[in-house]
Scaffold this motif. Sequence first.
Motif, PDB file in Angstrom:
ATOM      1  N   THR A 133      33.595  15.031  54.763  1.00  0.00           N
ATOM      2  CA  THR A 133      34.935  15.233  55.360  1.00  0.00           C
ATOM      3  C   THR A 133      35.274  14.490  56.333  1.00  0.00           C
ATOM      4  N   HIS A 134      34.326  13.574  56.960  1.00  0.00           N
ATOM      5  CA  HIS A 134      34.631  12.599  58.056  1.00  0.00           C
ATOM      6  C   HIS A 134      33.693  11.469  57.535  1.00  0.00           C
ATOM      7  N   LEU A 135      34.376  10.193  57.936  1.00  0.00           N
ATOM      8  CA  LEU A 135      33.904   8.991  57.825  1.00  0.00           C
ATOM      9  C   LEU A 135      33.807   8.224  58.974  1.00  0.00           C
ATOM     10  N   PRO A 136      32.647   7.405  59.189  1.00  0.00           N
ATOM     11  CA  PRO A 136      32.647   6.467  60.349  1.00  0.00           C
ATOM     12  C   PRO A 136      33.660   5.471  60.542  1.00  0.00           C
ATOM     13  N   ALA A 137      34.051   5.369  61.698  1.00  0.00           N
ATOM     14  CA  ALA A 137      35.311   4.427  61.735  1.00  0.00           C
ATOM     15  C   ALA A 137      35.043   3.512  63.243  1.00  0.00           C
ATOM     16  N   TYR A 138      35.408   1.977  63.053  1.00  0.00           N
ATOM     17  CA  TYR A 138      35.069   1.184  64.152  1.00  0.00           C
ATOM     18  C   TYR A 138      36.638   0.609  64.609  1.00  0.00           C
ATOM     19  N   ARG A 160      37.396   6.018  74.010  1.00  0.00           N
ATOM     20  CA  ARG A 160      37.968   6.834  72.807  1.00  0.00           C
ATOM     21  C   ARG A 160      37.042   7.493  71.861  1.00  0.00           C
ATOM     22  N   GLY A 161      35.690   6.901  72.197  1.00  0.00           N
ATOM     23  CA  GLY A 161      34.683   7.629  71.477  1.00  0.00           C
ATOM     24  C   GLY A 161      34.034   6.563  70.337  1.00  0.00           C
ATOM     25  N   PHE A 162      34.561   5.362  70.190  1.00  0.00           N
ATOM     26  CA  PHE A 162      33.998   4.369  69.091  1.00  0.00           C
ATOM     27  C   PHE A 162      32.723   3.885  69.416  1.00  0.00           C
ATOM     28  N   ARG A 163      31.944   4.005  68.441  1.00  0.00           N
ATOM     29  CA  ARG A 163      30.519   3.725  68.643  1.00  0.00           C
ATOM     30  C   ARG A 163      30.072   2.173  67.770  1.00  0.00           C
ATOM     31  N   SER A 164      31.191   1.801  67.217  1.00  0.00           N
ATOM     32  CA  SER A 164      31.168   0.240  66.946  1.00  0.00           C
ATOM     33  C   SER A 164      32.502  -0.612  67.212  1.00  0.00           C
ATOM     34  N   LEU A 165      32.486  -1.570  67.500  1.00  0.00           N
ATOM     35  CA  LEU A 165      33.555  -2.652  67.771  1.00  0.00           C
ATOM     36  C   LEU A 165      33.661  -3.785  67.027  1.00  0.00           C
ATOM     37  N   LYS A 166      35.102  -4.224  66.898  1.00  0.00           N
ATOM     38  CA  LYS A 166      35.036  -5.711  66.363  1.00  0.00           C
ATOM     39  C   LYS A 166      36.232  -6.450  67.164  1.00  0.00           C
ATOM     40  N   VAL A 318      35.334   2.631  58.161  1.00  0.00           N
ATOM     41  CA  VAL A 318      36.735   2.464  58.263  1.00  0.00           C
ATOM     42  C   VAL A 318      37.082   1.535  59.384  1.00  0.00           C
ATOM     43  N   GLU A 319      37.985   0.669  59.157  1.00  0.00           N
ATOM     44  CA  GLU A 319      38.441  -0.329  60.123  1.00  0.00           C
ATOM     45  C   GLU A 319      39.611   0.409  60.901  1.00  0.00           C
ATOM     46  N   HIS A 320      39.496   0.777  62.136  1.00  0.00           N
ATOM     47  CA  HIS A 320      40.762   1.167  62.769  1.00  0.00           C
ATOM     48  C   HIS A 320      41.502   0.323  63.569  1.00  0.00           C
ATOM     49  N   LEU A 321      42.640   0.004  63.380  1.00  0.00           N
ATOM     50  CA  LEU A 321      43.250  -1.117  64.133  1.00  0.00           C
ATOM     51  C   LEU A 321      43.554  -0.438  65.721  1.00  0.00           C
ATOM     52  N   PHE A 322      42.895  -0.904  66.722  1.00  0.00           N
ATOM     53  CA  PHE A 322      43.008  -0.415  67.976  1.00  0.00           C
ATOM     54  C   PHE A 322      44.353  -0.556  68.596  1.00  0.00           C
ATOM     55  N   VAL A 323      45.345   0.018  68.233  1.00  0.00           N
ATOM     56  CA  VAL A 323      46.681  -0.350  68.868  1.00  0.00           C
ATOM     57  C   VAL A 323      47.290   1.135  69.185  1.00  0.00           C
ATOM     58  N   GLU A 324      48.330   1.124  70.087  1.00  0.00           N
ATOM     59  CA  GLU A 324      48.845   2.271  70.256  1.00  0.00           C
ATOM     60  C   GLU A 324      50.397   1.931  69.719  1.00  0.00           C
ATOM     61  N   ALA A 333      46.417  13.453  62.056  1.00  0.00           N
ATOM     62  CA  ALA A 333      45.688  13.724  60.947  1.00  0.00           C
ATOM     63  C   ALA A 333      44.519  12.780  60.883  1.00  0.00           C
ATOM     64  N   VAL A 334      44.960  11.537  60.706  1.00  0.00           N
ATOM     65  CA  VAL A 334      44.013  10.458  60.495  1.00  0.00           C
ATOM     66  C   VAL A 334      43.582   9.409  61.875  1.00  0.00           C
ATOM     67  N   ARG A 335      43.800  10.076  62.943  1.00  0.00           N
ATOM     68  CA  ARG A 335      43.555   9.476  64.208  1.00  0.00           C
ATOM     69  C   ARG A 335      41.962   9.562  64.253  1.00  0.00           C
ATOM     70  N   PRO A 336      41.212   8.527  64.538  1.00  0.00           N
ATOM     71  CA  PRO A 336      39.840   8.804  64.843  1.00  0.00           C
ATOM     72  C   PRO A 336      39.420   9.481  66.171  1.00  0.00           C
ATOM     73  N   PHE A 337      38.313  10.295  65.891  1.00  0.00           N
ATOM     74  CA  PHE A 337      37.905  11.208  67.195  1.00  0.00           C
ATOM     75  C   PHE A 337      36.346  10.978  66.949  1.00  0.00           C
ATOM     76  N   ASN A 338      35.796  10.635  68.463  1.00  0.00           N
ATOM     77  CA  ASN A 338      34.608  10.204  68.366  1.00  0.00           C
ATOM     78  C   ASN A 338      34.174   9.441  67.473  1.00  0.00           C
ATOM     79  N   GLY A 339      34.709   8.350  67.042  1.00  0.00           N
ATOM     80  CA  GLY A 339      34.237   7.416  66.066  1.00  0.00           C
ATOM     81  C   GLY A 339      34.212   7.751  64.582  1.00  0.00           C
ATOM     82  N   SER A 340      34.882   8.959  64.406  1.00  0.00           N
ATOM     83  CA  SER A 340      34.997   9.166  63.079  1.00  0.00           C
ATOM     84  C   SER A 340      36.400   9.636  62.593  1.00  0.00           C
ATOM     85  N   VAL A 341      36.848   9.555  61.216  1.00  0.00           N
ATOM     86  CA  VAL A 341      38.093  10.003  60.791  1.00  0.00           C
ATOM     87  C   VAL A 341      37.963  11.061  59.692  1.00  0.00           C
ATOM     88  N   ALA A 342      38.838  11.928  59.664  1.00  0.00           N
ATOM     89  CA  ALA A 342      39.039  13.023  58.810  1.00  0.00           C
ATOM     90  C   ALA A 342      39.415  12.327  57.307  1.00  0.00           C
TER      91      ALA A 342
END
Length: 363
Positions: A133-138, A160-166, A318-324, A333-342
């Motif tokens: 139900t959730h996937l890891p995101a960086y 913001r809870g991310f555990r890996s960064l690019k 999952v690559e999450h572009l870290f911009v606001e 709905a697809v905003r990562p929370f604690n480094g994972s996305v629903a």
Amino acid sequence: MLITSAQAILLQIPIEQRGPQPALYGRPWKTLDTLLLRIETDGGIIGWGEGFGFHGAQAAHSALESLVIPNLIGRDPSQIVPLMNDLQRRLHLYGRTGPVACALSAVDIALWDINGKMAGMPLFRMLGGSTRTHLPAYASLLRTGDAATASRAVEAALKRGFRSLKLHEVELDPVHAARDTAGYDVPLMLDVDCPWSPGDAIEMCRRMGDLELYWLEEPVWPPENYDGIADVRSNGGIPIAAGENAGSAMDFKHLVTAEAIDFAQPSVGKVGGITELRKVVALASAYNVTVHPHSPYLGPALLATLHVNAAAGEDMLVEHLFVEPEATLYGAAVRPFNGSVAVPQGPGLGLEPDLAVIEKYRR
Ligand SMILES: [Mg+2]
């Protein structure tokens, strides 16, 4: 069922500026430019697609309007593979990568959305199913060019809870600052966007040896110099990621058989949509190459990536572009929370875009 109409929609959503003005391919980066495709059918089902946008969104929009959409009207959307094969063949001389490929990717994603909605099933189920139900995101951080700003961006992403960064840096100072701030327990990736000759890239790898990078992304110019990337991989001592510029599964075959990569990064909005992305996942699996898709997307291409990742049954990040951005298409709905996305659970792509956001930011 037949396709009755299709509209290409270009959105420009301002992004919050942190620190110095970010740049993208040498130009100031002030808005998230997103290319959407809305396909309507005579059965009343509407499908949404997205092609890679950013500064190329306008060009891909033109490709949709002038080349692709005229070939779509009156076609049967339930025949995804034959329809996509036909479009690829009709349009191949206009480009196997770039705006035409991005436009075709949008079509494929919209067709999958329509078919999932027809079946009343989320796409991850149509692709084989998943209990995830959730996937890891960086967090994919924008290029800063200086140590202090890079450090602040890392702090913000960890908070913001991310555990890996690019990072997207080419100078070493910001990379060292980021590593110092993150510590050595946080996987840190570096994307340099194709700047170096193979020889220079190997020299840079030696200078980065103490940074313990999880991967170095696209170290070599030009991006299709697969033998050059392989040279860096075997002599640089850092795992290599690449593939966002590859235009098809066939292109990935060359990348993989050149032994150029540890991590394959197909981009669903560039490579030909879900149909082609699945081929790349299968190919990579046969060669023991891990797939972590390129996915700095805001819309249907992000949802498509989530469904493919979920159904792949492997730990694909999952690559999450870290911009606001000032607005998003799917709320939280697809905003990562604690480094994972629903993973969206509704039929098709699983979520419908916010039409008020589309109206407000449409160009
Ligand atoms: Mg990249």
